[in-house]
Write a protein that holds these residues in place. Structure first.
Motif, PDB file in Angstrom:
ATOM      1  N   MET A   1       0.836  -1.195   0.000  1.00 35.07           N
ATOM      2  CA  MET A   1       0.000   0.000   0.000  1.00 35.07           C
ATOM      3  C   MET A   1       0.874   1.248   0.000  1.00 35.07           C
ATOM      4  SD  MET A   1      -3.122   0.837   2.573  1.00 35.07           S
ATOM      5  CE  MET A   1      -3.841  -0.771   2.355  1.00 35.07           C
ATOM      6  N   ASN A   2       0.378   2.310  -0.530  1.00 33.10           N
ATOM      7  CA  ASN A   2       1.175   3.510  -0.659  1.00 33.10           C
ATOM      8  C   ASN A   2       1.420   4.218   0.670  1.00 33.10           C
ATOM      9  OD1 ASN A   2       2.093   3.958  -3.195  1.00 33.10           O
ATOM     10  ND2 ASN A   2       0.131   4.708  -3.950  1.00 33.10           N
ATOM     11  N   ASP A   3       2.604   4.794   0.786  1.00 33.29           N
ATOM     12  CA  ASP A   3       2.925   5.521   1.994  1.00 33.29           C
ATOM     13  C   ASP A   3       2.244   6.886   2.043  1.00 33.29           C
ATOM     14  OD1 ASP A   3       6.247   4.228   1.907  1.00 33.29           O
ATOM     15  OD2 ASP A   3       4.486   3.518   2.989  1.00 33.29           O
ATOM     16  N   GLU A   4       1.818   7.341   0.865  1.00 36.24           N
ATOM     17  CA  GLU A   4       1.273   8.696   0.806  1.00 36.24           C
ATOM     18  C   GLU A   4      -0.184   8.747   1.264  1.00 36.24           C
ATOM     19  OE1 GLU A   4       0.156   9.994  -3.182  1.00 36.24           O
ATOM     20  OE2 GLU A   4       1.074   8.155  -3.913  1.00 36.24           O
ATOM     21  N   ARG A   5      -0.631   7.633   1.911  1.00 39.25           N
ATOM     22  CA  ARG A   5      -2.030   7.591   2.289  1.00 39.25           C
ATOM     23  C   ARG A   5      -2.431   8.787   3.156  1.00 39.25           C
ATOM     24  NH1 ARG A   5      -5.090   4.119   2.003  1.00 39.25           N
ATOM     25  NH2 ARG A   5      -3.537   2.487   1.776  1.00 39.25           N
ATOM     26  N   SER A   6      -3.551   9.339   2.817  1.00 38.63           N
ATOM     27  CA  SER A   6      -4.146  10.389   3.640  1.00 38.63           C
ATOM     28  C   SER A   6      -5.574  10.509   3.171  1.00 38.63           C
ATOM     29  CB  SER A   6      -3.416  11.718   3.424  1.00 38.63           C
ATOM     30  OG  SER A   6      -3.555  12.098   2.075  1.00 38.63           O
ATOM     31  N   GLU A   7      -6.352  11.294   3.842  1.00 45.13           N
ATOM     32  CA  GLU A   7      -7.717  11.503   3.391  1.00 45.13           C
ATOM     33  C   GLU A   7      -7.683  12.126   1.991  1.00 45.13           C
ATOM     34  OE1 GLU A   7     -10.675  10.661   4.753  1.00 45.13           O
ATOM     35  OE2 GLU A   7      -9.398   9.563   6.131  1.00 45.13           O
ATOM     36  N   PRO A   8      -8.526  11.650   1.076  1.00 45.76           N
ATOM     37  CA  PRO A   8      -8.508  12.248  -0.254  1.00 45.76           C
ATOM     38  C   PRO A   8      -8.829  13.736  -0.164  1.00 45.76           C
ATOM     39  CG  PRO A   8     -10.011  10.360  -0.134  1.00 45.76           C
ATOM     40  CD  PRO A   8      -9.530  10.626   1.249  1.00 45.76           C
ATOM     41  N   GLU A   9      -8.234  14.480  -1.111  1.00 45.26           N
ATOM     42  CA  GLU A   9      -8.472  15.923  -1.078  1.00 45.26           C
ATOM     43  C   GLU A   9      -9.932  16.231  -1.373  1.00 45.26           C
ATOM     44  OE1 GLU A   9      -5.726  17.783  -3.659  1.00 45.26           O
ATOM     45  OE2 GLU A   9      -3.998  17.072  -2.534  1.00 45.26           O
TER      46      GLU A   9
ATOM     47  N   GLU B 292      -4.191  -3.658 -11.690  1.00 41.07           N
ATOM     48  CA  GLU B 292      -3.652  -3.932 -13.035  1.00 41.07           C
ATOM     49  C   GLU B 292      -3.114  -2.652 -13.662  1.00 41.07           C
ATOM     50  OE1 GLU B 292      -6.459  -5.899 -15.520  1.00 41.07           O
ATOM     51  OE2 GLU B 292      -6.556  -7.654 -14.211  1.00 41.07           O
ATOM     52  N   LYS B 293      -3.773  -1.559 -13.365  1.00 43.51           N
ATOM     53  CA  LYS B 293      -3.318  -0.272 -13.924  1.00 43.51           C
ATOM     54  C   LYS B 293      -2.115   0.258 -13.149  1.00 43.51           C
ATOM     55  CE  LYS B 293      -7.212   0.194 -16.396  1.00 43.51           C
ATOM     56  NZ  LYS B 293      -7.174  -0.122 -17.820  1.00 43.51           N
ATOM     57  N   ASP B 294      -2.135   0.048 -11.849  1.00 44.18           N
ATOM     58  CA  ASP B 294      -1.056   0.558 -11.011  1.00 44.18           C
ATOM     59  C   ASP B 294      -0.564  -0.575 -10.110  1.00 44.18           C
ATOM     60  OD1 ASP B 294       0.576   1.667  -9.121  1.00 44.18           O
ATOM     61  OD2 ASP B 294      -0.801   3.275  -8.538  1.00 44.18           O
ATOM     62  N   PRO B 295       0.479  -1.271 -10.553  1.00 43.78           N
ATOM     63  CA  PRO B 295       0.940  -2.449  -9.802  1.00 43.78           C
ATOM     64  C   PRO B 295       1.412  -2.143  -8.387  1.00 43.78           C
ATOM     65  CG  PRO B 295       1.879  -2.384 -12.024  1.00 43.78           C
ATOM     66  CD  PRO B 295       1.214  -1.063 -11.804  1.00 43.78           C
ATOM     67  N   SER B 296       1.577  -0.863  -8.051  1.00 44.34           N
ATOM     68  CA  SER B 296       1.965  -0.570  -6.662  1.00 44.34           C
ATOM     69  C   SER B 296       0.795  -0.784  -5.695  1.00 44.34           C
ATOM     70  CB  SER B 296       2.472   0.869  -6.550  1.00 44.34           C
ATOM     71  OG  SER B 296       1.391   1.780  -6.550  1.00 44.34           O
ATOM     72  N   ILE B 297      -0.390  -0.954  -6.249  1.00 44.86           N
ATOM     73  CA  ILE B 297      -1.558  -1.184  -5.380  1.00 44.86           C
ATOM     74  C   ILE B 297      -1.562  -2.652  -4.953  1.00 44.86           C
ATOM     75  CG2 ILE B 297      -4.089  -1.238  -5.317  1.00 44.86           C
ATOM     76  CD1 ILE B 297      -3.999   1.118  -7.353  1.00 44.86           C
ATOM     77  N   TYR B 314     -11.968   4.004  -1.187  1.00 45.06           N
ATOM     78  CA  TYR B 314     -12.249   5.403  -0.882  1.00 45.06           C
ATOM     79  C   TYR B 314     -11.097   6.122  -0.199  1.00 45.06           C
ATOM     80  CZ  TYR B 314     -17.109   5.136  -2.315  1.00 45.06           C
ATOM     81  OH  TYR B 314     -18.249   5.031  -3.066  1.00 45.06           O
ATOM     82  N   ARG B 315     -10.219   5.375   0.447  1.00 43.01           N
ATOM     83  CA  ARG B 315      -9.239   6.051   1.298  1.00 43.01           C
ATOM     84  C   ARG B 315      -7.807   5.973   0.779  1.00 43.01           C
ATOM     85  NH1 ARG B 315     -10.746   4.250   7.236  1.00 43.01           N
ATOM     86  NH2 ARG B 315      -9.251   5.862   7.813  1.00 43.01           N
ATOM     87  N   ASP B 316      -7.576   5.187  -0.248  1.00 43.53           N
ATOM     88  CA  ASP B 316      -6.225   5.111  -0.801  1.00 43.53           C
ATOM     89  C   ASP B 316      -6.144   6.029  -2.029  1.00 43.53           C
ATOM     90  OD1 ASP B 316      -3.860   4.516  -2.054  1.00 43.53           O
ATOM     91  OD2 ASP B 316      -4.018   2.352  -1.779  1.00 43.53           O
ATOM     92  N   PRO B 317      -5.364   7.093  -1.954  1.00 42.05           N
ATOM     93  CA  PRO B 317      -5.297   8.033  -3.083  1.00 42.05           C
ATOM     94  C   PRO B 317      -4.846   7.369  -4.382  1.00 42.05           C
ATOM     95  CG  PRO B 317      -4.201   8.946  -1.150  1.00 42.05           C
ATOM     96  CD  PRO B 317      -4.523   7.527  -0.818  1.00 42.05           C
ATOM     97  N   ALA B 318      -4.004   6.351  -4.278  1.00 49.22           N
ATOM     98  CA  ALA B 318      -3.527   5.684  -5.506  1.00 49.22           C
ATOM     99  C   ALA B 318      -4.688   4.977  -6.204  1.00 49.22           C
ATOM    100  CB  ALA B 318      -2.425   4.682  -5.160  1.00 49.22           C
ATOM    101  N   VAL B 319      -5.538   4.331  -5.433  1.00 49.73           N
ATOM    102  CA  VAL B 319      -6.700   3.657  -6.017  1.00 49.73           C
ATOM    103  C   VAL B 319      -7.662   4.700  -6.587  1.00 49.73           C
ATOM    104  CG1 VAL B 319      -8.666   2.145  -5.539  1.00 49.73           C
ATOM    105  CG2 VAL B 319      -6.472   1.721  -4.409  1.00 49.73           C
TER     106      VAL B 319
END
Lengths: 209, 369
Positions: A1-9, B292-297, B314-319
């Motif tokens: 999972m990404n480290d940049e997680r935060s509430e979406p803007e 599939e679009k972003d393998p870091s997920i 809803y809470r992961d900006p990458a998704v």
């Protein structure tokens, strides 16, 4: 999972009022007009582009599961099976899991020959017996213990989790939930794709475990 | 429904869920509704009754569920709500931890009052978290009373890889084991994953429970979003009864202060393509697609409970980024799926049932064969 997680803007809402409005109108038209319906089944991308978004749609994800299910729902033999099942359920209610298994068996037996033969019957031949194979495809080896959180209850008054405050309904056990169809077909297609990718489908002699 | 409102896109019957209060005698870790004895939010009796009346007026709702928090703490309002819903023709369900079943007699008395008001079915929640506050014996007393009073019931037991309370603890409890086999058969127990509210935290579950590439095909669409509308104790109206809904603002689509708040909630929700997509495909498939679009997920093996997978959407900006950029390519699939699930397949099923029920030409009333 990404480290940049935060509430979406901003909220993740894909607002499409016009899509909803035009889709509802399209569905109403399809209901009235058999030709329109056939066209939608054959070419959903074209019809939705024309009727809903008003432009040619870009690349779309093709849904094997939807195509297979549509072929089943228009198949007289499958409809006959469904009638038998409806009668059987009125006399003897069954569980969701059993219904999934029966449905999968019917799919293998009555589904569109091109898709099913290409994907599933070869797999089934690896086991010789269609029923257990279909069951295996659906449940996986000893997999679906308890209620998968994704498993609906016996009616469409759902919910499934002890943590989920809506609870679970007892409902009418004779109800056949249409959404269940697509999930079963989806799983079959998914399993078949994985087997195909692994090369197992190409070699019907190879035992599939 | 307002005169200018569109008819709902989804035809399948909806559930109205009412949470009169967030207060609860228990304070389970990761409680779905974040309820506790210290939580004091509640809606008034008038809101409860208005919601039931509006659901009836809209016509697409088919049952009413009372939950919380612990809905039985608002006893008088609960009885009035059940009575009104029953009068309007809705089946009703109460979800409770059975804290009130202090003894067999107390359990029968409380259930008797609920049944007199019109209650159709009841759900009890228990498991390792719940029994820290509510002894299992109370669920057992409540279960025996429901069986004796012929009230359909389901017991939900929390599921984790390691746990103390299991289905067997209920089934083999001496008071349950002593029942007639016929009564025992009517005890329906469901074990279901207990999930962390934080999508970053991974719970341990028995093998095969968590979604991965191999089993994601079998995860159906979410039959909850756009099917259940929840009037919450803080006055917000949610478009699913998902766990952690209080933490996902996008799932809260109206407030009880809005005119025609249920109709507005339906309209707002169905305008959102993502909710339709979650409804048709479920959050796990959307996560798999995004990965599939972003393998870091990284998603496989993390989520046994789909509400946690949904929280991740809803809470992961990458998704979120992938969804925003690429969702258009799913348009055809999602709308066609809506049509199959909500229009075509129900029509086929209905037609099959009608065909079977049609009297034979001999007119003997038997089902056609």
């Amino acid at each position: 999972m990404n480290d940049e997680r935060s509430e979406p803007e901003e909220g993740l809402v894909l607002r499409k009022e016009e899509v909803r409005e035009r889709t509802a109108a399209l569905f109403a038209k399809i209901e009235r007009d058999d030709a329109e319906r056939e066209q939608f089944i054959r070419n959903p991308v074209g019809v939705l582009g024309r009727e809903v978004v008003g432009r040619e749609l870009g690349e779309q994800v093709e849904s094997d599961a939807n195509r297979l299910l549509l072929s089943m729902l228009s198949n007289p033999e499958f409809r006959g099976w469904l009638e038998d099942k409806a009668l059987e359920l009125e006399e003897r209610p069954t569980t969701h899991e059993q219904f999934r298994k029966d449905f999968a068996t019917a799919l293998v037996e009555f589904g569109d020959p091109v898709l099913v033969d290409a994907a599933l019957r070869n797999v089934a031949n690896g086991f010789d017996i269609v029923g257990p194979m279909a069951q295996q495809l659906i449940t996986g080896p000893e997999r679906t213990l308890v209620t998968s959180p994704a498993t609906p209850s016996t009616s469409n008054q759902t919910l499934h989790s002890s943590q989920n405050f809506n609870g679970v309904a007892i409902g009418d056990p004779t109800v056949i939930e249409p959404e269940l169809f697509r999930s079963v077909v989806d799983q079959l297609v998914n399993q078949a794709e994985q087997l195909r990718a692994s090369g197992a489908l190409a070699d019907v002699e190879r035992p599939i475990r | 429904m307002p005169a200018d409102a569109l008819p709902p896109l989804l035809r399948q019957p909806k559930t109205l869920t009412l949470m009169p209060t967030y207060t609860c005698p228990a304070e389970c870790t990761d409680c779905a509704s974040m309820s506790s004895p210290r939580e004091r939010s509640s809606i008034g009796r008038d809101v409860v009754l208005d919601a039931i009346r509006e659901a009836h007026a809209i016509g697409d709702f088919h049952n009413v569920v009372f939950t919380g928090g612990e809905a039985t703490l608002r006893w008088r309002d609960l009885l009035d709500g059940i009575a009104l819903a029953t009068e309007l023709g809705f089946p009703t369900r109460v979800v409770t931890n059975a804290h009130w079943a202090l003894s067999p007699r107390a359990a029968r008395r409380k259930l008797g009052a609920l049944i007199d008001a019109g209650l159709s079915e009841i759900n009890y929640s228990t498991g390792d978290e719940h029994v820290r506050f509510i002894p299992l014996e109370r669920v057992v007393h409540a279960t025996v009373a429901a069986l004796q009073l012929d009230l359909p019931l389901v017991i939900m037991v929390e599921l984790r890889a390691e746990r103390r309370i299991t289905r067997a603890d209920v089934e083999e409890h001496p008071l349950i084991a002593a029942l007639d086999p016929e009564l025992r058969e009517r005890v329906r127990i469901i074990e279901s994953p207990w999930m962390p509210l934080d999508p970053e935290t991974t719970e341990r579950y028995p093998d095969g429970c968590a979604a991965d590439r191999a089993n994601v095909g079998g995860r159906p669409g979410c039959d909850n979003v756009l099917q259940t509308y929840v009037v919450q104790a803080d006055g917000r109206v949610g478009s699913c009864c998902g766990i952690g809904m209080r933490l996902i603002p996008e799932l809260n689509v109206a407030t009880v202060d809005d005119p025609d708040f249920l109709a507005r909630a339906i309209s707002e929700s169905e305008d959102d393509f993502l909710k339709l997509w979650i409804h048709t495909d479920g959050p796990e498939k959307i996560l798999a697609w995004a990965a599939e679009k972003d393998p870091s997920i990284d998603w496989e093996g993390r989520y046994a409970h789909r509400c946690q997978a949904c929280a991740r959407l809803y809470r992961d900006p990458a998704v979120g980024r992938v969804i925003r950029e690429h969702h258009d390519e799913m348009l055809t699939h999602v709308l066609q799926s809506v049509w199959i699930d909500e229009h075509l397949a129900p029509d086929v099923v209905r037609s099959a049932l009608e065909h079977r029920r049609r009297p034979t030409p001999a007119g003997d009333g038997a089902a056609a064969g």
